[in-house]
Design an enzyme around this catalytic site. Structure first.
Site: not given
Length: 299
Positions: A68, A71, A95, A218, A271
């Site tokens: 998170g 992100n 975690t 890619d 999320e």
């Protein structure tokens, strides 16, 4: 001594007391590296600290936390003009650490910090959902989403990534497939899906390798749809066998659209995002990230 470029470490508050990290920072500072630390406390802190990093001319911004946190920083970086955008470094302090694990970031703090500060920068892709949400690792729907959003915090703390799998086994009786239609360039599928993975990276939910052949540079996203009524054997097959699995539909796409008559929830790097329509597209070369040599997710 030549002055080193600034690295700004944005640290999730949960990891602020990590003694190994404190020791690693002290060691690198003693060697002359310029490392500033900021600790997040509430939503939006990561973006504000990134703005500060740009003002200070930081060469690298390190996301210290779980998927998170990565992100949040990657999303903020995507909004920065390319000529101003710092390189992303990663410190795995969450975690599951699905993205960090799959790209080969060391679990030990000092080698991970050295990589985040000094490692070779590679241009990688990012994925965008409904124009304003992003994921660097994976979007999961169905079973994988319910595991990661419902697994109790105490179980995560006690058992780490395996807690997702254990909690998933406990919840097998509640499994219900999501009816949806998925389309993309040259691809069309409609039916009931127990689990959906849209991967820039390969694994989610504490080690579920939903997209085992995904690459992060890619220019494509890997789609995996688990269609079987028996999810556990299907997932175990995908974890233990290299054979084609008839219960998993796969594709490589630059964009896709998911439409469902009922509300679905997708987990974007941990999320949640709920809705009935999801437009997902790859953003080739959106970020620069420090990764280990021979990273398995690079083309």
């Amino acid at each position: 001594m030549v002055k080193q470029p600034l690295t700004l470490l944005i640290l999730n508050g949960k990891g602020a007391g990590n003694e190994d990290l404190r020791a690693a920072i002290a060691t690198l500072r003693d060697e002359g590296f310029d490392i500033a630390v900021r600790v997040t406390w509430e939503k939006g802190d990561g973006e504000r600290y990134l703005e500060e990093a740009i003002r200070l001319g930081a060469e690298t911004v390190v996301a210290g936390g779980g998927d998170g946190t990565i992100n949040e920083i990657a999303t903020a970086l995507a909004a920065v003009a390319a000529e101003q955008r710092p390189v992303l470094g990663i410190l795995p302090l969450g975690t599951a650490n699905d993205f960090a694990t799959s790209v080969g970031i060391p679990a030990e703090m000092e080698p991970a910090l050295r990589l985040a500060v000094q490692g070779k920068a590679h241009v990688i892709d990012l994925a965008r959902v409904n124009q304003d949400r992003y994921f660097i690792n994976m979007a999961t729907g169905g079973f994988g989403t319910r595991i990661t959003t419902e697994t109790p915090e105490k179980l995560k703390s006690a058992l780490g990534g395996v807690s997702y799998f254990i909690h998933g086994l406990m919840r097998m009786d509640t499994l219900k497939p999501d009816s949806c239609e998925i389309s993309g360039p040259g691809f069309q599928w409609q039916g009931d899906a127990l689990a959906i993975g849209v991967g820039n990276g390969r694994q989610a939910g504490g080690g579920q390798r939903l997209c085992p052949s995904a690459l992060i540079n890619d220019g494509q996203l890997d789609l995996s749809i688990v269609t079987a009524q028996e999810l556990l054997p299907t997932l175990l097959h995908s974890l233990t066998s290299n054979d084609e699995n008839p219960n998993i539909v796969t594709a490589k796409l630059t964009s896709l659209r998911i439409v469902s008559p009922n509300e679905m929830t997708f987990n974007l790097d941990g999320e949640p995002l709920s809705g009935r329509e999801f437009d997902i597209e790859v953003m080739p070369g959106a970020l620069s990230c420090r990764l280990p040599p021979q990273c398995a997710l690079l083309a």
